[in-house]
Structure formats: structure tokens, C-alpha cells
Write a protein that holds these residues in place. Sequence first.
Motif, short mmCIF file in Angstrom:
data_model
loop_
_atom_site.label_atom_id
_atom_site.label_comp_id
_atom_site.label_asym_id
_atom_site.label_seq_id
_atom_site.Cartn_x
_atom_site.Cartn_y
_atom_site.Cartn_z
N VAL A 160 0.88 -1.17 0.00
CA VAL A 160 0.00 0.00 0.00
C VAL A 160 0.92 1.22 0.00
O VAL A 160 1.73 1.39 0.91
CB VAL A 160 -0.87 0.04 1.27
N ALA A 161 0.84 2.03 -1.03
CA ALA A 161 1.78 3.15 -1.15
C ALA A 161 1.62 4.12 0.02
O ALA A 161 0.50 4.36 0.48
CB ALA A 161 1.55 3.86 -2.47
N PHE A 162 2.75 4.64 0.51
CA PHE A 162 2.68 5.60 1.61
C PHE A 162 1.90 6.85 1.21
O PHE A 162 1.28 7.50 2.03
CB PHE A 162 4.09 5.99 2.07
N SER A 163 1.94 7.14 -0.09
CA SER A 163 1.22 8.33 -0.55
C SER A 163 -0.28 8.17 -0.31
O SER A 163 -1.00 9.15 -0.11
CB SER A 163 1.50 8.57 -2.02
N ARG A 164 -0.72 6.91 -0.30
CA ARG A 164 -2.15 6.67 -0.07
C ARG A 164 -2.51 7.05 1.36
O ARG A 164 -3.61 7.54 1.63
CB ARG A 164 -2.45 5.19 -0.32
N LEU A 165 -1.57 6.84 2.29
CA LEU A 165 -1.82 7.24 3.67
C LEU A 165 -1.97 8.75 3.76
O LEU A 165 -2.87 9.28 4.42
CB LEU A 165 -0.66 6.80 4.57
N LYS A 166 -1.08 9.44 3.06
CA LYS A 166 -1.13 10.90 3.12
C LYS A 166 -2.43 11.44 2.52
O LYS A 166 -2.97 12.44 2.96
CB LYS A 166 0.09 11.50 2.41
N ASN A 167 -2.91 10.71 1.49
CA ASN A 167 -4.17 11.12 0.87
C ASN A 167 -5.35 11.03 1.82
O ASN A 167 -6.29 11.80 1.73
CB ASN A 167 -4.47 10.21 -0.33
N PHE A 187 -5.40 11.82 4.83
CA PHE A 187 -5.46 13.09 5.57
C PHE A 187 -6.24 14.13 4.80
O PHE A 187 -7.10 14.82 5.32
CB PHE A 187 -4.04 13.63 5.79
N LYS A 188 -5.89 14.23 3.52
CA LYS A 188 -6.53 15.25 2.68
C LYS A 188 -8.03 15.03 2.63
O LYS A 188 -8.81 15.96 2.73
CB LYS A 188 -5.94 15.20 1.27
N LYS A 189 -8.40 13.77 2.46
CA LYS A 189 -9.82 13.48 2.27
C LYS A 189 -10.53 13.23 3.59
O LYS A 189 -11.75 13.12 3.62
CB LYS A 189 -9.99 12.27 1.36
N ASN A 190 -9.73 13.05 4.64
CA ASN A 190 -10.32 12.82 5.95
C ASN A 190 -11.20 11.56 5.99
O ASN A 190 -12.27 11.58 6.57
CB ASN A 190 -11.12 14.07 6.37
N ASP A 191 -10.75 10.52 5.31
CA ASP A 191 -11.55 9.29 5.36
C ASP A 191 -10.67 8.12 5.82
O ASP A 191 -9.91 8.26 6.77
CB ASP A 191 -12.21 9.01 4.00
N VAL A 224 -6.95 1.72 7.87
CA VAL A 224 -6.47 3.07 8.16
C VAL A 224 -7.67 3.99 8.37
O VAL A 224 -8.58 4.01 7.54
CB VAL A 224 -5.61 3.60 6.98
N THR A 225 -7.67 4.71 9.47
CA THR A 225 -8.77 5.63 9.75
C THR A 225 -8.20 6.98 10.16
O THR A 225 -7.23 7.03 10.92
CB THR A 225 -9.63 5.12 10.94
N CYS A 226 -8.82 8.04 9.67
CA CYS A 226 -8.39 9.37 10.07
C CYS A 226 -9.20 9.80 11.29
O CYS A 226 -10.41 9.60 11.35
CB CYS A 226 -8.64 10.33 8.91
N PHE A 227 -8.54 10.35 12.30
CA PHE A 227 -9.29 10.80 13.48
C PHE A 227 -8.54 11.95 14.15
O PHE A 227 -7.43 12.31 13.74
CB PHE A 227 -9.51 9.64 14.46
N GLU A 228 -9.17 12.52 15.15
CA GLU A 228 -8.53 13.67 15.80
C GLU A 228 -7.77 13.21 17.03
O GLU A 228 -8.32 12.52 17.89
CB GLU A 228 -9.59 14.71 16.17
N ALA A 275 -4.91 12.80 12.85
CA ALA A 275 -3.91 11.74 12.90
C ALA A 275 -4.49 10.50 12.24
O ALA A 275 -5.70 10.44 11.95
CB ALA A 275 -3.54 11.45 14.35
N LEU A 276 -3.64 9.54 11.99
CA LEU A 276 -4.12 8.29 11.39
C LEU A 276 -4.01 7.15 12.38
O LEU A 276 -3.01 7.03 13.08
CB LEU A 276 -3.28 7.91 10.17
#
Length: 356
Positions: free
Chosen positions: A57-64, A66-70, A93-97, A103-104
Motif C-alpha cells: 500500500v503506497a505511503f502516498s495513499r496514507l497521506k491522501n 489526511f486530505k480526504k479525511n476518510d 487506516v482511519t483518520c481521526f482527531e 492523525a491516522l
Amino acid sequence: MEEQANYLLESLATAVLVVDDQLSVKYANLAAQSVLERSDNQLLGFPVTQFISHSSVAFSRLKNVFKKNDGFSDGEVLLTFFDGRHILADVTVTCFEHQKKSALLLEIKVIDQQKRISQESQQWAQQQAARELIRGLAHEIKNPLGGLRGAAQLLEKQLPNQELKEFTQVIVEQSDRLTNLVDRLLGPNSPPNFQWANIHQVLEKIRTLVSLDDIKNIDIARDYDPSIPDMFFDQDMLQQAVLNIVRNSVQALAEQPYQGQILLKSRIKRQLTIHGKKHPLVAQIKIIDNGPGIPLELKDTLFYPMVTGKSNGTGLGLSIAQTLVDQHEGKIDVESWPGHTEFKIFLPIIKKESAE
Ligand SMILES: Nc1ncnc2c1ncn2[C@@H]1O[C@H](COP(=O)(O)OP(=O)(O)OP(=O)(O)O)[C@@H](O)[C@H]1O
Ligand SMILES: [Mg+2]
């Protein structure tokens, strides 16, 4: 309550990591420390890219995320660490506060050996089915091809002038080409000729053959275990199988600007199960190269016939290698990430005394 939640997190078998937008670790539970083989203070504040050299799973996907907050979930992710260790895991992977910043949350569930084995046998069954299908089809094509070629030759004799013969020659040439392909699809047609021999002789022959290929920038090294006894096998078949794998390495390395390396390695393994049968002694032959790695999209179907990543490839090399190794009750495994591709051939060793 918070203490209890903490206790629960630390007791989980699933690795839990919290990372910030730079992918730096903010929290790692005990399971995560064990998966990464690092303690808390070797993890906190360091980016995950310092421990994980490659992830499917590309690391860039993790950063994405954040952008999309999903978030996302991915099964059977291959994670490789800098010491070469690698695991297969289901990752969520989940985005949360976290402390007022986003943070992820990474949940990494390592897939255990049992599952790997059942996946393996399922894949093997699918490959067998695909091979049977192709063989059946090849057989059906082969018969009329002979007729076509024969008819074209007869017709050629009746043709009044040379110019027209060009056309019948095209038919003959093209049917020969197809016959060639179909023969490769059908695979070896004579039963194996098993004899006692040393496996290293086969490997040495391949080394010589490949170095004759006039390849620049590629070293072929060897690391043999001389204690491997003589084995009962078909030399031509195993030579073909290993050669198909080594040739792929050569082809992958030939396009690289750096110094290519291929290592032929042999070892003895004890108590290994191959296709459900336990063998006390097994010879393991590794073919390792430092090429670009096997394209991700090919990984699941690599050994299927006609799967290729090359514009001029027929995609038969590995499928044939597998058929040949199967006839020796062995198996082929592969592990690959950018910079490292490793094929392992396992061949059961039977004792000379017990065979006689
Ligand atoms: N060592 C390797 N490094 C990188 N990619 C590889 C390696 N070995 C195999 N592959 C990939 O796997 C594909 C399938 O290999 P396979 O030998 O079955 O077919 P092929 O090489 O394409 O064609 P053929 O062997 O029939 O000429 C290759 O096309 C290549 O993309
Ligand atoms: Mg090939």
C-alpha cells in the motif's frame, strides 16, 4: 476508565499505531512494537518510512487519507522491513482527531501461517485448473494446425508461378510458429527420466549457460551447501525450470543502469510440508536478484500460463517451471519487492537406501 482502555489496547493482538501527517509515530501498542521489533522509545517520533522499507500500500495513499479525511481497509498487504523481514497483514487506516490534530489510526493484523498455507493451496489449485484449461485448448488447436500446414504444402505443388507460392509459404511459416507456441503450452510430453545426480551440477551448468549469453553488468554468484546429497531427479527438467527463473532475472536486470547481481543458493531444510505431504529432508534452491521486483499487478497470477509483464514475453517460463517442479513433488515460492526478487524451489530429498 482510561486506564482500562489503555490496558485493553496494550492487550490487543492487533498492532495499533497512531501517526501524524508526517507519518511519525505518536503511539504504538505492544503488538505494534512486536511486529516492528522495536520498543516504544525506538518508535515514538520516528516516521514509519524509517522502519518499513516497502509496503504494497503506497505511503502516498496514507497521506491522501489526511486530505480526504476518510480511511480504507486493504487485505493481504505486504510489508517489508529494512532488515529484509516481511509480513503479510490486513491493514485498516482511519483518520481521526488526536490531541487536537488530525492523525491516522493504523490497525495491522498479521495474517498467520495457517492462512498463508491455505491461500497457497487455493492458489495452487487455481493454477492447476488454468493449466488444464490451456492444455486442453492447445490440444484442440494443434490437430487442425497439422492439417492446415499439410494442405498448404499440397497446394504449393499445384501453383503455377513462384509469386503465388509466397502465400502458401506464409501459411506454412505461421503454422510452424503456432505449433511452436502450442507445444510450449502443452509442456513436456515425455515422462521424466529420474536419475541420481548432484543438484549443484545442474546449477553450475546454468551459470555457464547464462554467462555465455553475453550479458554485461550482471554478476552471478553462488552459495552452495555441499552437504546436500545426490538426489533422484530429471536433470534436463530441473535445468529447464531453474533456467526459466534465472533468465527472467537476467532480463529484469539487463534494463537496469546499475550492477546486477544474481545469487544461486542451496540449502537443506528439515520437516517441510509440500502440497500437504510432510518431507523430512528438502533441498531449497534460491535464485535471488537485485532487480526492480515483480510488478504488483502480476503477483497473484504470476505462475499462470500467458501472464507476462513484457511486450515480447509469452508468459510461459514460470508456468513451465512450475509444471516441471511439480513433477518432482516440489514447489516454487516467490517473494519480491523493489530491489529484491527471490524464487525458492523446494525439492524433497529421498534417501538412496530407502529408494533401493
Ligand atoms: N526476477 C524477476 N524480476 C522481475 N520481474 C519478474 C522476474 N521474474 C518474473 N518476472 C515477471 O513475471 C512475468 C512472467 O514471467 P514468465 O517467465 O512466466 O514469462 P515471460 O518471461 O514474460 O515470458 P517467457 O518466459 O515465456 O519468455 C515476467 O514477464 C515478468 O514481468
Ligand atoms: Mg520468462
